[in-house]
Design an enzyme around this catalytic site. Sequence first.
Site, PDB file in Angstrom:
ATOM      1  N   HIS A  79       0.851  -1.182   0.000  1.00 59.32           N
ATOM      2  CA  HIS A  79       0.000   0.000   0.000  1.00 59.32           C
ATOM      3  C   HIS A  79       0.885   1.229   0.000  1.00 59.32           C
ATOM      4  O   HIS A  79       1.802   1.345   0.822  1.00 59.32           O
ATOM      5  CB  HIS A  79      -0.912   0.044   1.224  1.00 59.32           C
ATOM      6  CG  HIS A  79      -1.711   1.306   1.292  1.00 59.32           C
ATOM      7  ND1 HIS A  79      -2.894   1.478   0.600  1.00 59.32           N
ATOM      8  CD2 HIS A  79      -1.478   2.482   1.943  1.00 59.32           C
ATOM      9  CE1 HIS A  79      -3.363   2.691   0.829  1.00 59.32           C
ATOM     10  NE2 HIS A  79      -2.521   3.319   1.637  1.00 59.32           N
ATOM     11  N   ASP A 157     -15.483   2.685   6.539  1.00 62.86           N
ATOM     12  CA  ASP A 157     -14.376   3.593   6.234  1.00 62.86           C
ATOM     13  C   ASP A 157     -14.726   4.506   5.071  1.00 62.86           C
ATOM     14  O   ASP A 157     -14.430   5.709   5.093  1.00 62.86           O
ATOM     15  CB  ASP A 157     -13.108   2.798   5.904  1.00 62.86           C
ATOM     16  CG  ASP A 157     -12.005   3.700   5.393  1.00 62.86           C
ATOM     17  OD1 ASP A 157     -11.511   4.528   6.177  1.00 62.86           O
ATOM     18  OD2 ASP A 157     -11.660   3.599   4.195  1.00 62.86           O
ATOM     19  N   ARG A 164     -14.868  13.023   6.439  1.00 66.50           N
ATOM     20  CA  ARG A 164     -13.598  13.657   6.822  1.00 66.50           C
ATOM     21  C   ARG A 164     -13.111  14.596   5.733  1.00 66.50           C
ATOM     22  O   ARG A 164     -12.571  15.673   6.007  1.00 66.50           O
ATOM     23  CB  ARG A 164     -12.530  12.592   7.091  1.00 66.50           C
ATOM     24  CG  ARG A 164     -12.723  11.802   8.367  1.00 66.50           C
ATOM     25  CD  ARG A 164     -11.790  10.595   8.404  1.00 66.50           C
ATOM     26  NE  ARG A 164     -10.407  10.991   8.249  1.00 66.50           N
ATOM     27  CZ  ARG A 164      -9.457  10.198   7.729  1.00 66.50           C
ATOM     28  NH1 ARG A 164      -9.764   8.993   7.296  1.00 66.50           N
ATOM     29  NH2 ARG A 164      -8.222  10.634   7.632  1.00 66.50           N
ATOM     30  N   SER A 179      -7.984   4.096   8.741  1.00 62.77           N
ATOM     31  CA  SER A 179      -8.583   4.026   7.408  1.00 62.77           C
ATOM     32  C   SER A 179      -7.784   3.097   6.502  1.00 62.77           C
ATOM     33  O   SER A 179      -8.344   2.209   5.843  1.00 62.77           O
ATOM     34  CB  SER A 179      -8.653   5.428   6.798  1.00 62.77           C
ATOM     35  OG  SER A 179      -9.115   5.380   5.469  1.00 62.77           O
ATOM     36  N   LYS A 183      -8.955  -1.184   5.390  1.00 65.58           N
ATOM     37  CA  LYS A 183      -9.139  -1.690   4.017  1.00 65.58           C
ATOM     38  C   LYS A 183      -8.192  -2.843   3.729  1.00 65.58           C
ATOM     39  O   LYS A 183      -8.558  -3.818   3.058  1.00 65.58           O
ATOM     40  CB  LYS A 183      -8.940  -0.554   3.012  1.00 65.58           C
ATOM     41  CG  LYS A 183     -10.034   0.493   3.053  1.00 65.58           C
ATOM     42  CD  LYS A 183      -9.943   1.463   1.909  1.00 65.58           C
ATOM     43  CE  LYS A 183      -8.782   2.423   2.023  1.00 65.58           C
ATOM     44  NZ  LYS A 183      -8.990   3.476   3.027  1.00 65.58           N
TER      45      LYS A 183
END
Length: 421
Positions: A79, A157, A164, A179, A183
């Site tokens: 990620h 999320d 947000r 967050s 995921k």
Amino acid sequence: MSVVQEAIETKKLGGELSASTIEAVVLGYTRGEIPDYQMAALLMAIRLVGMSYDETLALTSVMANSGPRYSFPDCVDKHSTGGVGDKVTLTALPLVAACGAPVAKLSGRGLGITGGTIDKLESIPGWTADLSEERFRAQVERIGLVVGGAGELAPADKAIYALRDTTGTVDSLALIGSSIVSKKAATGSGHLLYDVKAGSGAFMKTPAAARELAELLVRLSASLGIKASALVTDMDAALGSAIGNALEVRESVAFLRGEPVPADLAEVATDVAVRLLELHGVSDPAGSVRRALDSGAGYEKFAEFVAAQGGDVDALVDLPVSSSVRVVSAPAGGFVAAFDALGVAQGALELGAGRQTKEDTLDLGAGVELLVRVGDEVSAGDPVARLYGTRSVDRATALVLGALTIGPDPVTPTPHVLDRL
């Protein structure tokens, strides 16, 4: 007093929320039982007061469990926290899969200066991320590499992030970490590497802030049973030369085919691949990556993956980009002291390579190609960039020129990999 009102009172006074309270609030908001204005008040209190690790872990867990979950315990994933010209998924993951570590990845689309992996791959004619869970799993088993859309994973999320984004509460370490990891936990890969960017073109502006986030991501992942590691990489300058969807795929293909690419892209892609293989327990990971590059196995795996998801493999060797090209020239001679990632990304955004709103239509062939790197010597009039596309070309030119700093003295480039966890 409702559970969300109690949570707001507790948090604004510096108290700690219980796991059961966090679960009730998150699920209540996701079901539409808690209005936006109350959730926004709680998010702002969290932004100002912070969350303990236990609170952050509880929030991560409930968001991960708020929808369906996949399970790929033998798979690896990576990620990135988002950057400019960030094509590590396209370069490192085919190498990893070619070395025998299966990759199951869910990705998203870009918004603002951060490009989306799905958008980049959709510049390949016919390629699709629209995969059923059955097809997703079958491709992992058959090819060892799949990239699909995030779909309905972690819906809590998704709902909270949208709020947000409109209430000034994005920049909370606890909310960012929960967050991201929610995921990834829902995706279900057992081995995970975080590439946390630091610099002008990244969300975290300093290496120290990026390291703090990286430590949180690794710790949260470990608490949820995921074997994780992290790199902090530089994003004061774009990664590689290409910024834009088809342009980035072309540069990634060049790397996998053994053709010359900028050293920073080669270093980061190789480092990520090696770290993922280490997490997976592959012996001699560096040697395995080198052999996958030298033999062309990494490119062959990428081509196999593209074909499996409907893409035209023949198009990879000369992927179409915009035929409208403007060359940007150096305004003076000297040494390139900086080519600021943020300014370059804003130029690419003006050309149509990214979305300023979710409803914008991309020009998949638009973007910026950098022709010089930090430390290079240039003369006045030398080409420093090419702009591809027809939208707002004058504005994009000004932004790219504004990102370029030329000085009288030689400059040593910043290391590409700033930290390892």
